[in-house]
Structure formats: C-alpha cells, structure tokens
Scaffold this motif. Sequence first.
Motif, PDB file in Angstrom:
ATOM      1  N   HIS A  94       4.680 -11.525  -1.792  1.00 34.31           N
ATOM      2  CA  HIS A  94       4.820 -10.078  -1.949  1.00 34.31           C
ATOM      3  C   HIS A  94       6.049  -9.542  -1.195  1.00 34.31           C
ATOM      4  N   ASN A 130       5.843  -3.103   4.115  1.00 34.81           N
ATOM      5  CA  ASN A 130       5.471  -3.738   2.850  1.00 34.81           C
ATOM      6  C   ASN A 130       4.103  -3.245   2.398  1.00 34.81           C
ATOM      7  N   MET A 143       7.014  -8.769   5.582  1.00 29.58           N
ATOM      8  CA  MET A 143       6.436  -7.720   6.419  1.00 29.58           C
ATOM      9  C   MET A 143       6.952  -7.930   7.834  1.00 29.58           C
ATOM     10  N   TRP A 173       2.807  -2.329   8.807  1.00 27.64           N
ATOM     11  CA  TRP A 173       2.430  -2.340   7.401  1.00 27.64           C
ATOM     12  C   TRP A 173       3.316  -1.499   6.497  1.00 27.64           C
ATOM     13  N   LEU A 228       2.022  -5.805   0.182  1.00 29.41           N
ATOM     14  CA  LEU A 228       1.380  -6.884   0.926  1.00 29.41           C
ATOM     15  C   LEU A 228       0.182  -6.361   1.707  1.00 29.41           C
ATOM     16  N   THR A 229       0.311  -5.172   2.265  1.00 27.37           N
ATOM     17  CA  THR A 229      -0.816  -4.567   2.987  1.00 27.37           C
ATOM     18  C   THR A 229      -2.031  -4.427   2.075  1.00 27.37           C
ATOM     19  N   ALA A 251      -2.645  -6.149  -0.614  1.00 28.93           N
ATOM     20  CA  ALA A 251      -3.148  -7.481  -0.951  1.00 28.93           C
ATOM     21  C   ALA A 251      -4.022  -8.037   0.162  1.00 28.93           C
ATOM     22  N   PHE A 267      -1.472 -14.334  -0.954  1.00 30.85           N
ATOM     23  CA  PHE A 267      -0.157 -13.777  -0.644  1.00 30.85           C
ATOM     24  C   PHE A 267       0.814 -14.870  -0.230  1.00 30.85           C
ATOM     25  N   THR A 313       6.187 -13.700   2.368  1.00 33.08           N
ATOM     26  CA  THR A 313       5.114 -13.990   1.413  1.00 33.08           C
ATOM     27  C   THR A 313       5.611 -13.791  -0.011  1.00 33.08           C
TER      28      THR A 313
END
Length: 432
Positions: free
Chosen positions: A366, A419, A369, A416, A422-423, A425, A432, A364
């Motif tokens: 971000h 990242n 993951m 998670w 990202l989590t 977000a 994302f 992503t």
Amino acid sequence: MPACSALFISAPASGQGKTTITAGLARLHRRHGRRVRVFKAGPDFLDPMILSRASAAPVLSLDLWMVGEPACRQLLADAAADADLILVEGVMGLFDGTPCSADLAATFNLPVAAVISAKAMAQTFGAVALGLARYRQDVRLHGVFANHVASPGHAQMLERALPGDIRWLGHVAPSEEIGLPSRHLGLHQADEIAGLEARIDKAADALIGTALAELPPAVEFGPASQAAVPRLLADRHIAIACDAAFSFIYPANTRLLEALGARVSYFSPLADEPLPDLADALYLPGGYPELHVDALAMGLRTATSIRDHVAAGKPVVAECGGMLYLVETLTDRAGTVAPMLGVLPGRAVMQARLAALGMQQMMTAHGAMTGHTFHYSHLTTPLKPIGHATRPSSDQPGEPIFRHGSIVASYMHGYWPSNPGLTAALFCGEAF
C-alpha cells in the motif's frame, strides 16, 4: 494566504527548558484572551500532553520527514485561520537531526526564540547565542531567552555578553515550582505531574514583563490544499486502550480514523475495563506498561475481552508498549517478571540502555508509512518478522514487523496520516 503571529521556541540542546517556557507562554497569552495553537517538532508524545494542557487545544506534530512538508503547511495554515498565536516547540538542539528544527523554522519562515540555560555560565552565553544566530543565514533569530538565571546581576552579565544585533528576550530564575520531572522516555505524563496547572501558571507569571511575552510578528502560511480522505473505515468501531500505561497516541492518528469513517472509543486496561461492546478492531498504543506490570497482570476483565477479540480473528494493531502487553511476560527494570496476555509468543525485558531511537518507515504493497521508534526494552520471540522497517539515514534494518493471526505488532510508532490507505488496511485485517 492565512497569516498569524508565530514563534518557534528552540534551544542549543535538550534539557534547556523549552517545554516549560513554551507552556508558560501559551498560558500567558491565553490569559489575554488569545486563541493559542501549539505544535511540537519531531516525534513526541509527552511534551504535547503538557502543551495541550497549557493551550487548551490538541498539540499536533510537525516534521518535514515524518509528517511531510505539504501536510505541515496544511496544519499550520489551518491553525493560522483559527488562532491568534502559533507556538512551535522544537526538538533537541536547533541544528540537531536530519531534518532539524532549523530546517522546519526556515521552511516556514518562523522566527526563532532560543532558550539557553545559563546555569554555570557567564559570558559564554553570548558566544552560544552568537553561534545560534550565525550558523545558518536562512534561520531568522527573534532573540534569546535565559533560563536558570541565578540573580539580577547574573542576568545583567548575560545580557551584556550578547552582540548588539541579538535581542535579549528576558530571563527566569531556576524554580522547583515550575520545573517538570522526567524519566527514561522523557518528561512525565501530564496527568502524573503533581500540581501541573499551578506549575504552568507560575511559568506564565515568570514571563510577565519579558520581551518574550510580547506578541511575535505575523507569518503567512500557505497556500495549502488537502486531499479528501476516502471513508475506507465507514461503520467500523475501533477500540483504543488509553490510560497511564497506554498513552502514546498522536492526535492526528485518531483524527484520521474518524476522517476514514471509523467510530472511535476508549477503554482503560489499568482500570480493568473490557473492550467496548461490538468493537471491530483494537489499537494498543505505546506507553509505559513496564511501570504498571502488577495492575496489568491483575486485569482479568480486560485480558479476557482482548483474548476473546483475538480468538474471534478481529484485527489488533499494537505498537511498542502495546506489543509488550500482548506477549507472555514482561520484566520491568527492577527484575519483576509479570504475566501479560500471552496472545503473542515472546518475552520482553526492560533494560537500562536505550535499545532504539530514530525515524523509520514501513514499506508495504500500500506504499510507505512513516514513523519512529524509541524504546528501552528487548523482545525475544520465535516469530519470524514479515518485514522490517527502514531507516532514512542508514542501511541497517529497522524494527521488525510481526503478523500473528489477526495481530500486527511492531516497536515502530506509525504516523498514520502518511498513508491513510495502509491505515485502513491494518484496521480491516487486510494483507499489506
């Protein structure tokens, strides 16, 4: 550097009895007043439930790819600073997979106890032990333990078959009193196993007097350093479905939500509980919704509260079984078709064959993951994925990732902590 007695429990294959032996060993050392921390190698939700009951502590995952070597080192160092004994249960056979259990044991210099099922086996036991001991020079074999041994005479035959430099750690007989039942995704969940505490206690009893039950050598873990996690979810209230239908939850994932500043609360769709009041976001984890289609279809309070949550545009993160709960219908393995929530267009059908298994990662804006996939169902949906996960060992596309309104859903189970940004977000409903 923190040091702690530690042992890696592995085997030549799945189904040898690793979880039963590891659980019994954890319980036996707890009886001696020792603080025991157990880890599980690889992506697994079911074995850790049982091992957590045996050790009276959360069981976290170790994996050089999904978790990463630095994070694994940190987890082990943290445990070593607080425990008298660390046990790590391997995944599949000692050398199966990339990375494999042997890679993990070698990276952290963990002595390996190999559990070998001796059912329908005699002197070949020695050949299997020899192969495990010699296959890689960087793996330190602590010894071998025989499971499913028919008699004292059988045990003597097995022990005599061992080369002189391979240590015999003892044996146990086959017993329905300590065996653990399984189904299509692995062992039964801890709360579903009748008399689980008694089974673990009997497994511990069976290990009394064996060399396996002796305290293993100390291992140093570290140095390790852990970056501070920004409180990106401060003042956010995240509701998590948690019961026999939705239980595939990494403890490390919920710990991360709390470290990010979120308040976490739980509810049970099987008990027809509504979402907790004022929940800002919802997490629907994987599990076994296919075993509870009737109860889920009848849960009107839960259904109404989730539909209202979605209609309000609040974020929903759904993984695997959680995603199946959101679609229009779910067909179980007996062919029963049950209505689900209908907030995600599509229909899911359970099948006899495994549909997907393996490590995957989500790429992503971000960053990446990591995670994994493991399911027997097939989803048909008119939705076009916003992307696909990727596989570390194949160019074939991984699981599709869907975004529908405020819902993000996929078969992939995310790890998670790989990242945190990202989590955050995902649970804030950001792109994302």
